[in-house]
Motif scaffolding. Structure first.
Motif, PDB file in Angstrom:
ATOM      1  N   TYR A 107       0.834  -1.207   0.000  1.00 24.84           N
ATOM      2  CA  TYR A 107       0.000   0.000   0.000  1.00 24.84           C
ATOM      3  C   TYR A 107       0.866   1.254   0.000  1.00 24.84           C
ATOM      4  O   TYR A 107       1.870   1.344   0.694  1.00 24.84           O
ATOM      5  CB  TYR A 107      -0.914   0.017   1.235  1.00 24.84           C
ATOM      6  CG  TYR A 107      -1.744   1.266   1.332  1.00 24.84           C
ATOM      7  CD1 TYR A 107      -2.918   1.396   0.607  1.00 24.84           C
ATOM      8  CD2 TYR A 107      -1.343   2.341   2.123  1.00 24.84           C
ATOM      9  CE1 TYR A 107      -3.679   2.546   0.669  1.00 24.84           C
ATOM     10  CE2 TYR A 107      -2.097   3.493   2.197  1.00 24.84           C
ATOM     11  CZ  TYR A 107      -3.260   3.589   1.463  1.00 24.84           C
ATOM     12  OH  TYR A 107      -4.005   4.741   1.528  1.00 24.84           O
ATOM     13  N   GLN A 108       0.427   2.228  -0.788  1.00 28.23           N
ATOM     14  CA  GLN A 108       1.066   3.542  -0.803  1.00 28.23           C
ATOM     15  C   GLN A 108       0.001   4.592  -0.524  1.00 28.23           C
ATOM     16  O   GLN A 108      -1.135   4.475  -0.989  1.00 28.23           O
ATOM     17  CB  GLN A 108       1.743   3.805  -2.144  1.00 28.23           C
ATOM     18  CG  GLN A 108       2.920   2.889  -2.397  1.00 28.23           C
ATOM     19  CD  GLN A 108       3.623   3.202  -3.702  1.00 28.23           C
ATOM     20  OE1 GLN A 108       3.378   4.214  -4.336  1.00 28.23           O
ATOM     21  NE2 GLN A 108       4.510   2.317  -4.100  1.00 28.23           N
ATOM     22  N   GLN A 111      -3.673   5.557  -2.219  1.00 29.29           N
ATOM     23  CA  GLN A 111      -4.340   4.442  -2.898  1.00 29.29           C
ATOM     24  C   GLN A 111      -5.591   4.046  -2.121  1.00 29.29           C
ATOM     25  O   GLN A 111      -5.738   4.363  -0.942  1.00 29.29           O
ATOM     26  CB  GLN A 111      -3.413   3.221  -2.982  1.00 29.29           C
ATOM     27  CG  GLN A 111      -2.202   3.413  -3.852  1.00 29.29           C
ATOM     28  CD  GLN A 111      -1.301   2.175  -3.837  1.00 29.29           C
ATOM     29  OE1 GLN A 111      -1.251   1.432  -2.864  1.00 29.29           O
ATOM     30  NE2 GLN A 111      -0.588   1.975  -4.935  1.00 29.29           N
ATOM     31  N   ASP A 112      -6.479   3.335  -2.803  1.00 31.42           N
ATOM     32  CA  ASP A 112      -7.647   2.787  -2.125  1.00 31.42           C
ATOM     33  C   ASP A 112      -7.202   1.694  -1.159  1.00 31.42           C
ATOM     34  O   ASP A 112      -6.256   0.955  -1.439  1.00 31.42           O
ATOM     35  CB  ASP A 112      -8.613   2.164  -3.135  1.00 31.42           C
ATOM     36  CG  ASP A 112      -9.349   3.198  -3.965  1.00 31.42           C
ATOM     37  OD1 ASP A 112      -9.425   4.378  -3.537  1.00 31.42           O
ATOM     38  OD2 ASP A 112      -9.851   2.831  -5.040  1.00 31.42           O
ATOM     39  N   ARG A 117     -11.428  -0.870  -2.393  1.00 36.21           N
ATOM     40  CA  ARG A 117     -11.251  -1.711  -3.589  1.00 36.21           C
ATOM     41  C   ARG A 117     -12.367  -2.746  -3.698  1.00 36.21           C
ATOM     42  O   ARG A 117     -12.859  -3.021  -4.794  1.00 36.21           O
ATOM     43  CB  ARG A 117      -9.881  -2.391  -3.574  1.00 36.21           C
ATOM     44  CG  ARG A 117      -8.756  -1.458  -3.982  1.00 36.21           C
ATOM     45  CD  ARG A 117      -7.492  -2.208  -4.387  1.00 36.21           C
ATOM     46  NE  ARG A 117      -7.001  -3.120  -3.378  1.00 36.21           N
ATOM     47  CZ  ARG A 117      -6.159  -2.796  -2.411  1.00 36.21           C
ATOM     48  NH1 ARG A 117      -5.693  -1.581  -2.309  1.00 36.21           N
ATOM     49  NH2 ARG A 117      -5.745  -3.707  -1.555  1.00 36.21           N
TER      50      ARG A 117
END
Length: 129
Positions: A107-108, A111-112, A117
């Motif tokens: 994860y960054q 992001q969702d 998602r």
């Protein structure tokens, strides 16, 4: 739009609201820890996040009723999984585990998360039906 579509649109709206609520709780928790140094508030808010994740299961009966069978079964398993992982985090009592819920290793920021998602994937699957 027929009644089933209206019901599903309403349900998707509720899921989106839940996702926003969980994001807000996470932001409040991070602010409590990093801006105020309040570890007790941080832990309390992460517990609240877990409880919100566990409450996602309340949508399962409507999903199974409104969605096509395979989509409903998939979505029910996903929502059940969110709740189960949140329950595990609560039982362990680890703030790290609680904070990491919904976020894969890769994860960054921006992001969702996994719930967001899931909602997008659910919408996509429903449009394909």
């Amino acid at each position: 739009m027929n009644a089933d579509n209206n019901g599903m649109a309403s349900l998707l709206g509720e899921l989106r609201n839940d996702a926003v609520r969980i994001r807000t709780i996470e932001q409040d928790a991070n602010s409590a820890l990093h801006a105020s140094g309040d570890k007790d508030a941080y832990e309390r808010l992460l517990r609240e996040k877990c409880l919100a994740m566990q409450s996602l299961g309340r949508h399962i009966p409507r999903l199974v009723e409104l969605a096509p069978e395979t989509v409903g079964e998939w979505a029910a398993e996903e929502l059940d999984g969110f709740g189960a992982r949140a329950g595990q985090a609560l039982s362990v009592g680890s703030t790290f585990f609680m904070s990491a819920l919904l976020y894969p290793d890769e994860y960054q920021e921006g992001q969702d998360n996994d719930l967001e998602r899931f909602i997008k994937e659910l919408e996509k699957k429903l449009k394909q039906q």
